[in-house]
Design a protein around this motif. Structure first.
Motif, PDB file in Angstrom:
ATOM      1  N   LYS A   1       0.875  -1.278   0.008  1.00  0.00           N
ATOM      2  CA  LYS A   1       0.559  -0.038  -0.247  1.00  0.00           C
ATOM      3  C   LYS A   1       1.179   1.672  -0.491  1.00  0.00           C
TER       4      LYS A   1
ATOM      5  N   PRO B   1      -8.955   3.265 -11.479  1.00  0.00           N
ATOM      6  CA  PRO B   1      -8.916   2.962 -10.482  1.00  0.00           C
ATOM      7  C   PRO B   1      -7.469   4.056  -9.971  1.00  0.00           C
TER       8      PRO B   1
ATOM      9  N   ASP C   1      -2.963   1.814  -5.030  1.00  0.00           N
ATOM     10  CA  ASP C   1      -3.298   0.978  -4.679  1.00  0.00           C
ATOM     11  C   ASP C   1      -4.320   0.265  -3.684  1.00  0.00           C
ATOM     12  N   LYS C   2      -5.146   0.269  -4.637  1.00  0.00           N
ATOM     13  CA  LYS C   2      -6.789  -0.707  -4.301  1.00  0.00           C
ATOM     14  C   LYS C   2      -6.870  -1.442  -4.953  1.00  0.00           C
ATOM     15  N   ASN C   3      -7.788  -1.730  -5.413  1.00  0.00           N
ATOM     16  CA  ASN C   3      -7.931  -3.828  -5.864  1.00  0.00           C
ATOM     17  C   ASN C   3      -7.328  -3.650  -7.033  1.00  0.00           C
TER      18      ASN C   3
ATOM     19  N   ASP D   1      -9.369  -4.737 -10.296  1.00  0.00           N
ATOM     20  CA  ASP D   1     -10.064  -3.668 -10.392  1.00  0.00           C
ATOM     21  C   ASP D   1      -9.315  -2.937 -12.066  1.00  0.00           C
ATOM     22  N   GLN D   2      -7.621  -2.668 -11.046  1.00  0.00           N
ATOM     23  CA  GLN D   2      -6.407  -1.901 -12.442  1.00  0.00           C
ATOM     24  C   GLN D   2      -6.526  -3.041 -13.565  1.00  0.00           C
TER      25      GLN D   2
ATOM     26  N   ARG E   1      -3.679   8.024  -9.101  1.00  0.00           N
ATOM     27  CA  ARG E   1      -4.793   7.298  -9.779  1.00  0.00           C
ATOM     28  C   ARG E   1      -4.261   6.594 -11.451  1.00  0.00           C
TER      29      ARG E   1
END
Lengths: 448, 448
Positions: free
Chosen positions: A198, B358, B361-363, B366-367, B385
């Motif tokens: 992260k 997206p 540092d998320k899902n 999705d990326q 992003r």
């Protein structure tokens, strides 16, 4: 993947001949330095056996006792460096890091003679370098594979453009790359781990901190925190920008999904013609403005931060005047020419604008003054604030930019004093005759 | 100021003749109602001696025992109202508040016959009205001056356009005006106090709450909180919008600084010609778009909130497509025609737009999907992003508005089913042939 990595390794591991030559050069230099009465220490990737084929850097530190004054250290180091390269009949120049130091060019190699204190309590950033070298060597002695794995990660990072802690790149230093592989055990494991990072990820390879929570607050601006094994108070990843971190994470994801040599050795992309770039420029429908700085040479480690600062200051001013930037970027030849490129989504505005006044439930005196001053424009209330519709000073970006460049508000120090600052528009931007710049334009303009 | 207020009072206090006539009418109606076996009670400003000269409202409540069912109450009240006005040979109509009721037009007066329960624990909003009347009458008996002071405040509020709790105005009701004067003792003191009000000001004239702090949380949406002396759980100022409150505060400041009769009786402003309005329109340099709703009659108390809701929904959609509204407003003839006026600061956009993907540092899934989908556009990272520059669907506001009107997303219920919705642009807007509308345009367009 195993096969691919073996092939890459074969290409990036220095050859026997390369190492033989380097050994001879180093021996020669060391002997000369010892004769001058100082203790030379080889540091850097050569010393650690983590250098890549074709690397032409030899870093030699000369160690001073901690009682020597800073002035004396700097003076003596320059004297020694100069003498060395004169004896070697090599060209040399003075550069500046923590201390001034001498860099010479000898048999194709870039040889740096850097002074530092021989102390456990570093007085300057370079004093840690010998300890870094010792730490990595020890780890590699314990696990011979690490050399190969580190070389792979370095080449991978070079290939995807995130290698280097200097201001231009804001990426991963050689030492940081080594720490990552030491921590995760291999190239592949590092990439796997990265896909789960992260922002504000914390690594502490030697477990120097029992409780990692407070580290977030010690390094509040860091995108990545890697505790230096030889100094628990230092973030070895301080230089890594959010952007480069993101790019590394994404490349890791993509490489693990479908490994390929293009990650390590990206093919040079075809450079589109100016005609093609010009077509793409027009097709965006935006307004492109370039700010051209002609300046004397500025050290790249100072130049890039100044260009970034200037671009951000410009964007902020432009926002305040209600224009809207779609994207901006910067480029420099690292010599005399730098460019800030602004791409406008809104560059024309109506004559009328909202002039915001004081809020309704605050200082009455301010309100009275506002109403008095703008009575002719019929002040009205909107969202609990006074507003008048007045005339806009800058209706076109072409009127505003010259003013901002005259004011130089928030500009980097050396850019303020640039010999010449020019504004160029749209197609004229492509007149900048530099292949690097055109490559930059190719990336800037979307393929649409 | 004393002299000015005396003069104003002379103009706004009802004449002897007026009151004589009203008394006779009320007597006549009361007698008729008593004969029908119900108990009539005069309420409203006439009953409290706080009416203004020329007010033509007579409000009579007919009281029902609390055991009477709601259906029976409504049925009997309509029956009685109809019978009354038939006997009086007066035109009448049915209107709706909490209950349906009969409104008749008799000798120039607007006479309302409203049913309510005779109970200390109000079942509906109107049940409190007789208690309000009683409370204000008692206060005025104790201090005869209050009548005059209340009349002054009412006329002041009318003059500056903040009088009336109905949806159109969202201002101060008659009862609220009375409470303010009762609380502060006089017209002038009320204005003085208002200049010190903050938003979320709390007044509790009868001190029903020992601790006022929690009231903020009981009435979180209120701009002004005035605890109803006859119901501690009711905010008598609930209808007052932030805008009207601000206007009242500002007018108070200005009046106290330089009192004048124009606050009470604003001169009707000269209505500029269409040619002049058209000139001002062009000179703004903005793009003006009107949404014209042709609809069957909608009760104004429902129509205004629906128009506001619709305008805000439109603004929100327009923002999402990167256009920018400078200001918007609404107008209706309160009959068949309503207009939402949008004034654009940005109404043209380039072909290219940022399509946000997206965060980095998320899902991860999705990326990957995003990168896969937009690979041809070369996704890049910006502010942590994914972004691609893709083509914009709506480059002109003239393309977007018809789509939004077709979708009717967030439109008020009755406006969704309007017979006809038209878009008009710039000068065509002035073709709307209504003096009220042109007055609205005069206010909307700044004098620049």
């Amino acid at each position: 993947m195993k096969k691919l990595l073996r092939e890459i390794l074969k290409e990036i591991t220095p050859t026997e001949e390369e190492h033989e030559l380097e050994k001879r050069i180093i021996e020669r230099i060391k002997k000369k330095l010892e004769k001058m009465g100082v203790r030379p220490v080889l540091v850097g990737s050569l010393a650690k056996d983590t250098d890549l084929r074709g690397d032409k850097d030899i870093d030699i530190f000369i160690m001073f006792h901690k009682d020597v004054s800073r002035e004396e250290l700097e003076e003596r180091a320059l004297e020694i460096g100069r003498k060395l390269f004169k004896e070697l009949n090599a060209r040399y120049e003075i550069d500046y890091a923590e201390h001034p130091y001498v860099r010479g060019f000898y048999r194709g190699y870039n040889v740096e003679i850097v002074p530092c204190y021989e102390t456990k309590e570093p007085r300057s950033a370079v004093d840690r370098t010998p300890y870094h070298t010792r730490y990595v060597r020890k780890k590699i002695r314990e696990n011979k594979n690490l050399s190969d794995e580190i070389r792979l990660l370095k080449q991978f990072m070079k290939g995807i453009g995130v290698y280097g802690a200097e201001a231009k790149v804001q990426g991963f230093s050689g030492y940081l790359t080594e720490l990552l592989v030491i921590n995760y055990g291999s190239f592949e494991n590092t990439l796997k781990a990265a896909t789960k990072w992260k922002f504000n990820q914390i690594l502490d390879p030697e477990n120097l901190w029992e409780d990692k929570e407070p580290l977030k607050y010690f390094f509040p601006d860091a995108s990545l925190i890697v505790i230096d094994p030889i100094d628990e108070n230092r973030n070895a990843a301080a230089a890594v920008s959010r952007q480069r971190l993101a790019e590394f994470i994404v490349a890791s994801i993509e490489f693990l999904k479908s490994p390929g040599r293009e990650f390590f050795f990206p093919p040079e992309e075809r450079l589109p013609s100016k005609r093609e770039l010009s077509r793409r420029m027009r097709s965006r429908g935006t307004k492109l403005m370039g700010i051209l700085f002609k300046h004397s040479r500025i050290n790249p480690n100072s130049l890039y931060p100044q260009l970034r600062k200037t671009a951000i200051a410009l964007k902020k001013s432009i926002d305040e005047f209600d224009f809207r930037i779609l994207k901006f970027d910067l480029w420099t030849d690292e010599n005399n020419l730098s460019v800030i490129l602004l791409d406008f989504e809104v560059w024309r505005l109506p004559r009328i604008r909202h002039h915001l006044g004081p809020p309704i439930d605050k200082n009455l005196k301010d309100q009275e003054n506002f109403i008095e001053k703008y009575r002719a424009y019929r002040p009205y209330i909107k969202n609990g604030r006074w507003v008048v519709d007045t005339e806009r000073e800058f209706k076109k970006i072409e009127q505003l930019l010259p003013r901002l460049i005259e004011e130089k508000k928030g500009f980097g120090k050396n850019l303020r004093s640039a010999k010449k600052i020019e504004i160029i528009e749209d197609r004229d931007i492509l007149k900048i005759d530099n292949k690097g710049f055109l490559r930059f334009m190719d990336r800037f303009l979307s393929p649409l």
